[in-house]
Write a protein that holds these residues in place. Structure first.
Motif: not given
Length: 302
Positions: A89-101, A120-125, A141-145
């Motif tokens: 019903d809802r995605p589960v797992g971890n989301l790790k993003l690399n971002v500048p300050t 709520p079942d996704i943990r963001v790092e 998983d992804a970055g922001i630049r």
């Protein structure tokens, strides 16, 4: 006896985490078990895969070669298993993003609370990093630049405001003592607070008005590392140390209450906002897919 899948996964985990403790934290296991699995793998292969010291764990040349060959297969296996998420019903797992300050400071606070509430079942790092990195090699998983730091062969999705500006400002006390610059070239005669990247390069100050684009490289009494040293630079500017050049949104509270005064406002450089980028691959992890869908469904509002 050939290494089993659990042992191979342990090797990739430690290699990407660059340590047994961090690998254990990310995998939810124990450092001692990971260490034992790596010792067993090295014994089976007859070659050392890691150089270990009390301070660091680094890959040997053999380890680097093994990781390079194994990573695509492990990633594909994890993505294949992630297909099961589509039946939840809802995605589960971890989301790790690399971002500048600057993104962690200005963009994500307006996005993450709503996303976490919706999933709520996704943990963001969030990993803050000023330079461009290989997001897959870093286990992200992804970055922001911003555009100038994006690699080719990446899918890029706008996130945050469509445009931003660099602002130039100084304290009232500084301007009373040294005068107000009337042209970007005047900055060469002023004390300016500069930023030096980890590469050693000092950020150029760029200005535009109409079709005219000017770059200046003024001197000054203070150099800081962008990101971690930015708040120090703002405090120094508001105390009269010199002129600061920074994202307008970051300086806004100081500009609004008068601690800093805008300078050469009709010359402030406008540039496109940041983008979420990730590898172009057939399967996208469900937590990342949920995040992409969320930012597309919630256009940025200031």
């Amino acid at each position: 006896m050939k290494p089993d899948l659990a042992t191979i996964t342990a090797f990739v985990t430690v290699a990407r985490a660059r340590g047994f403790r961090e690998g254990a934290r990310l995998s939810g296991g124990s450092a001692s078990r990971l260490s034992e699995q790596i010792r067993r793998l090295e014994a089976q292969l007859g070659v050392r895969l890691f150089n270990r010291s009390t301070r660091s764990v680094t890959l040997t040349e053999a380890g680097e070669g093994l990781l390079k060959r194994l990573s695509p297969a492990i990633d594909e296996m994890e993505l294949a298993l992630d297909v099961v998420n589509s039946f939840r019903d809802r995605p589960v797992g971890n989301l790790k993003l690399n971002v500048p300050t600057v993104v962690a400071r200005l963009i994500l606070p307006k996005i993450l609370p709503g996303f976490i509430a919706a999933y709520p079942d996704i943990r963001v790092e969030i990993l803050t990093e000023e330079s461009f990195v290989d997001v897959l090699a870093e286990g992200c998983d992804a970055g922001i630049r911003y555009d100038e730091a994006l690699e080719l062969d990446m899918i890029a999705v706008p996130i945050g405001p469509a445009t931003q500006r660099y602002a130039l400002a100084a304290s009232p006390a500084y301007l009373e003592m040294h005068g107000m610059p009337e042209h970007p070239g005047d900055l060469l005669e002023h004390a300016c607070i500069r930023g030096r990247f980890s590469s050693g390069a000092i950020m150029e100050w760029e200005f535009e008005r109409g079709d005219e684009l000017i770059e200046v490289n003024p001197g000054g009494p203070l150099l800081v590392r962008p990101g971690g040293g930015t708040d120090l630079a703002i405090d120094a500017a508001s105390d009269g140390t010199g002129i600061i050049y920074l994202f307008e949104d970051w300086l806004k509270p100081w500009l609004d209450d008068g601690r800093l005064v805008p300078i050469l406002q009709d010359w402030w450089l406008q540039f496109p906002g940041p983008k979420l980028y990730y590898p172009d691959r057939r399967l996208v992890p469900s937590p990342l897919r949920a995040f992409i869908d969320y930012i597309k469904a919630h256009p940025w509002t200031v």
